[in-house]
Design an enzyme around this catalytic site. Structure first.
Site, PDB file in Angstrom:
ATOM      1  N   ASP A 437       0.833  -1.200   0.000  1.00 48.31           N
ATOM      2  CA  ASP A 437       0.000   0.000   0.000  1.00 48.31           C
ATOM      3  C   ASP A 437       0.867   1.249   0.000  1.00 48.31           C
ATOM      4  O   ASP A 437       1.768   1.397   0.819  1.00 48.31           O
ATOM      5  CB  ASP A 437      -0.906   0.031   1.233  1.00 48.31           C
ATOM      6  CG  ASP A 437      -1.910  -1.108   1.225  1.00 48.31           C
ATOM      7  OD1 ASP A 437      -1.910  -1.869   0.242  1.00 48.31           O
ATOM      8  OD2 ASP A 437      -2.670  -1.233   2.194  1.00 48.31           O
ATOM      9  N   CYS A 472      -4.182   0.098 -12.472  1.00 49.45           N
ATOM     10  CA  CYS A 472      -4.019   0.138 -11.012  1.00 49.45           C
ATOM     11  C   CYS A 472      -5.233   0.873 -10.471  1.00 49.45           C
ATOM     12  O   CYS A 472      -6.357   0.445 -10.704  1.00 49.45           O
ATOM     13  CB  CYS A 472      -2.698   0.791 -10.617  1.00 49.45           C
ATOM     14  SG  CYS A 472      -2.330   2.347 -11.455  1.00 49.45           S
ATOM     15  N   SER A 473      -5.046   1.993  -9.813  1.00 43.10           N
ATOM     16  CA  SER A 473      -6.186   2.797  -9.374  1.00 43.10           C
ATOM     17  C   SER A 473      -6.402   3.971 -10.319  1.00 43.10           C
ATOM     18  O   SER A 473      -7.450   4.110 -10.932  1.00 43.10           O
ATOM     19  CB  SER A 473      -5.972   3.299  -7.945  1.00 43.10           C
ATOM     20  OG  SER A 473      -7.071   4.072  -7.522  1.00 43.10           O
ATOM     21  N   ALA A 474      -5.373   4.820 -10.455  1.00 43.46           N
ATOM     22  CA  ALA A 474      -5.465   5.945 -11.386  1.00 43.46           C
ATOM     23  C   ALA A 474      -5.036   5.561 -12.787  1.00 43.46           C
ATOM     24  O   ALA A 474      -5.345   6.271 -13.747  1.00 43.46           O
ATOM     25  CB  ALA A 474      -4.612   7.110 -10.884  1.00 43.46           C
ATOM     26  N   ILE A 476      -1.794   5.253 -13.847  1.00 39.78           N
ATOM     27  CA  ILE A 476      -0.585   5.940 -14.310  1.00 39.78           C
ATOM     28  C   ILE A 476       0.659   5.552 -13.500  1.00 39.78           C
ATOM     29  O   ILE A 476       1.752   5.512 -14.064  1.00 39.78           O
ATOM     30  CB  ILE A 476      -0.753   7.480 -14.272  1.00 39.78           C
ATOM     31  CG1 ILE A 476      -1.140   7.962 -12.872  1.00 39.78           C
ATOM     32  CG2 ILE A 476      -1.783   7.933 -15.287  1.00 39.78           C
ATOM     33  CD1 ILE A 476      -1.257   9.472 -12.760  1.00 39.78           C
ATOM     34  N   GLY A 477       0.540   5.275 -12.211  1.00 39.90           N
ATOM     35  CA  GLY A 477       1.710   5.027 -11.373  1.00 39.90           C
ATOM     36  C   GLY A 477       2.230   3.609 -11.506  1.00 39.90           C
ATOM     37  O   GLY A 477       3.222   3.347 -12.185  1.00 39.90           O
ATOM     38  N   ARG A 478       1.580   2.664 -10.871  1.00 35.57           N
ATOM     39  CA  ARG A 478       1.993   1.262 -10.949  1.00 35.57           C
ATOM     40  C   ARG A 478       1.822   0.719 -12.360  1.00 35.57           C
ATOM     41  O   ARG A 478       2.610  -0.114 -12.811  1.00 35.57           O
ATOM     42  CB  ARG A 478       1.180   0.438  -9.957  1.00 35.57           C
ATOM     43  CG  ARG A 478       1.234   0.972  -8.540  1.00 35.57           C
ATOM     44  CD  ARG A 478       0.336   0.185  -7.602  1.00 35.57           C
ATOM     45  NE  ARG A 478       0.228   0.839  -6.302  1.00 35.57           N
ATOM     46  CZ  ARG A 478      -0.385   0.319  -5.257  1.00 35.57           C
ATOM     47  NH1 ARG A 478      -0.957  -0.869  -5.363  1.00 35.57           N
ATOM     48  NH2 ARG A 478      -0.439   0.975  -4.111  1.00 35.57           N
ATOM     49  N   GLN A 516       4.577   7.717 -11.906  1.00 32.83           N
ATOM     50  CA  GLN A 516       4.083   8.952 -11.309  1.00 32.83           C
ATOM     51  C   GLN A 516       5.009   9.575 -10.283  1.00 32.83           C
ATOM     52  O   GLN A 516       5.015  10.787 -10.116  1.00 32.83           O
ATOM     53  CB  GLN A 516       2.731   8.679 -10.656  1.00 32.83           C
ATOM     54  CG  GLN A 516       1.969   9.914 -10.243  1.00 32.83           C
ATOM     55  CD  GLN A 516       0.597   9.557  -9.731  1.00 32.83           C
ATOM     56  OE1 GLN A 516       0.260   8.387  -9.638  1.00 32.83           O
ATOM     57  NE2 GLN A 516      -0.192  10.543  -9.401  1.00 32.83           N
TER      58      GLN A 516
END
EC number: 3.1.3.48
Length: 541
Positions: A437, A472-474, A476-478, A516
């Site tokens: 997390d 992932c969630s947005a 863009i990051g993971r 990100q």
């Protein structure tokens, strides 16, 4: 003058008998009282000091006073040079005056008698005191003043608050070193602009309020996103949009930036967090201005209101109503792969309740064989809706059935069948659960293993594999970390070199904000450094 003459009036010591002699005496003799002390004379005689003693000798008392005075002057000199002499001198003078007054009332003391010091002793004391004074003053004058800390230049302000990575070099291998783990705060997946937007609940598309916020207040979750309300070149009246010089320069950077790394350069760069940090902050984020989308009700289709798909590469769903732009909208972008191959991946946000049906429409429309999910359902708050069924569900005429679930240490693999009418397809859903997390993984091998598994599954689909959906969630990051790692692994195998900077710029051209955070950018370099070592070991065998 002898000591007995000076110390008149004091009782004289009585000569003690030896124990043997005392035992042999009669009892009467043993009990005889001591002779009474002589009565003091009424006028004690006073002897004059020897001739010339005052000019050639120094009493013990005077020597001690001289030594104390020299030390006092030494302390005064040092403190005066340091800027505290005035107040200290006043306080010390008062203390000495009080001490002398007390000593005058104490009377003579035996050890401060008439003993004298000769000229050699006086010279030795003076030389020692002078040497101490001179040495202390020279040391104080030669001591270099501490240099004031140099202020950071304005462009380094963002770098100075960057987090350290949550992994160390020893953690790239399979063995874990408990002492190497760092307990860090959560890293939000949050883009950086100039001011902060308060986001209302998803069901309330009311107007947005803007307020100032410090940097520490931004470090929350993806809900606390930021928005540049004063982008140069933006037309305030209407929805017209002009490209500003800053954006044009950012676009040129994304097209031209490159840094090819050989094996040794890759290993050295992976161990240099300051170099990676400086390089990361030079890469433009390429986020989309919300003014580019003038679609009523669009707020219900986005998990985060400031993370939008770049228009030129976004996925458009087929819709029976061409007049309704909302029905064809989904927050997803086509992503190029190795060597610029088009539509190798689709990067998208984690589905929300109102977009689950759209997500499965996209899966069917793009003939997707593989889905990679790199988030938990909840991490402090909801990150993704559980869009797959326990057994079976139907969305927009597509029947989705989970045939089998395979549990591994780092991910869960669901074998899913899709049916629409008489057409049936198979789908593999990889749910990567080893990403902790709000930070990057402590070890790179699990992600490299997942990348290899997905590549092998894609090769089984043939040379013209349909896009692999990664979210992932947005989105863009993971998601960016996984796609960048997959592309760079292919480049390292085929060319023997890797260009992570160019790959990151290519990803951000297709979808803004990919990879990100700086910590994620460092993690990709660490993963590639480990992968290169694995390739070297395989080739040597």
């Amino acid at each position: 003058m002898c000591c007995s003459e000076r110390l008149l009036g004091l009782p004289q010591p009585v000569e003690m008998e030896a124990p043997d002699e005392a035992e042999g005496l009669p009892s009467k003799q043993k009990e005889m009282p001591p002779p009474p002390p002589p009565s003091p004379p009424s006028e004690p005689a006073q002897k004059l000091p020897p001739q010339g003693a005052g000019s050639h000798s120094l009493t013990v008392r005077s020597s001690l006073c001289l030594f104390a005075a020299s030390q006092f002057l030494l302390a005064c000199g040092v403190l005066w040079l340091s800027g505290h002499g005035h107040s200290w001198l006043q306080n010390t003078t008062d203390l000495i005056s009080s001490s002398l007054t007390v000593l005058n009332h104490l009377g003579p003391v035996a050890w401060l008698g008439s003993g004298t010091w000769g000229i050699p002793s006086l010279l030795l004391v003076s030389l020692t005191v002078s040497l101490v004074i001179v040495t202390t003053l020279v040391w104080h004058l030669l001591k270099a003043p501490p240099e004031p800390p140099a202020p950071l230049p304005p462009e380094d302000r963002r770098q100075s608050v960057s987090r350290q990575p949550s992994f160390t070099y020893s953690e790239w291998m399979e063995e874990k070193v408990e002492d190497d783990f760092l307990d860090l705060d959560a890293v939000p997946e949050t883009p950086v602009f100039d001011c902060v937007m308060d986001i209302k609940p998803e069901t309330d598309p009311a107007s947005l309020t803007v307020k100032s916020m410090g940097l520490q207040e931004r470090r929350g979750s993806n809900v606390s996103l930021t928005l540049d309300m004063c982008t140069p070149g933006c037309n305030e009246e209407g929805f017209g949009y002009l490209v500003s010089p800053r954006e044009e320069s950012a676009h040129e950077y994304l097209l031209s930036a490159s840094r090819v790394l050989r094996a040794e350069e890759l290993h050295e760069k992976a161990l240099d967090p300051f170099l990676l940090q400086a390089e990361f902050f030079e890469i433009p984020m390429n986020f989309v201005d919300p003014k580019e989308y003038d679609i009523p009700g669009l707020v219900r289709k986005n998990r985060y209101k400031t993370i939008l798909p770049n228009p030129h590469s976004r996925v458009r769903l087929t819709s029976p109503d061409p007049e309704d732009p909302l029905s064809s909208y989904i927050n997803a972008n086509y992503i190029r792969g190795y060597s610029g191959e088009e539509k190798v991946y689709i990067a998208t946000q984690g589905p929300i309740v109102s977009t689950v049906a759209d997500f499965w429409r996209m899966v069917w429309q793009e003939r997707t064989p593989i889905i990679v999910m790199i988030t938990n359902i909840e991490e402090m708050n909801e990150k993704c809706t559980e869009y797959w069924p326990e057994e079976q569900v139907v969305h927009d005429g597509v029947e989705i059935t989970v045939q089998k679930v395979i549990h591994t240490e780092d991910y869960r693999l669901r074998l899913i069948s899709l049916r629409r009418g008489t057409e049936e397809r198979s789908l593999k859903h990889y749910w990567f659960t080893s990403w902790p997390d709000q930070k990057t993984p402590d070890r790179a091998p699990p992600l490299l293993h997942l990348v290899r598994e997905v590549e092998e599954a894609a090769q089984q689909e043939g040379p013209h594999c349909s896009p692999i959906i990664v979210h992932c969630s947005a989105g863009i990051g993971r998601t960016g970390c996984f796609i960048a790692t997959s592309i760079c692994c292919q480049q390292l195998r085929r060319e023997g070199v890797v260009d992570i900077l160019k790959t990151t710029c290519q990803l951000r051209q297709d979808r803004g904000g990919m990879i990100q955070t700086c910590e994620q950018y460092q993690f990709v370099h660490h993963a590639m450094s480990l992968y290169e070592k694995q390739l070297s070991l395989q080739s040597s065998e």
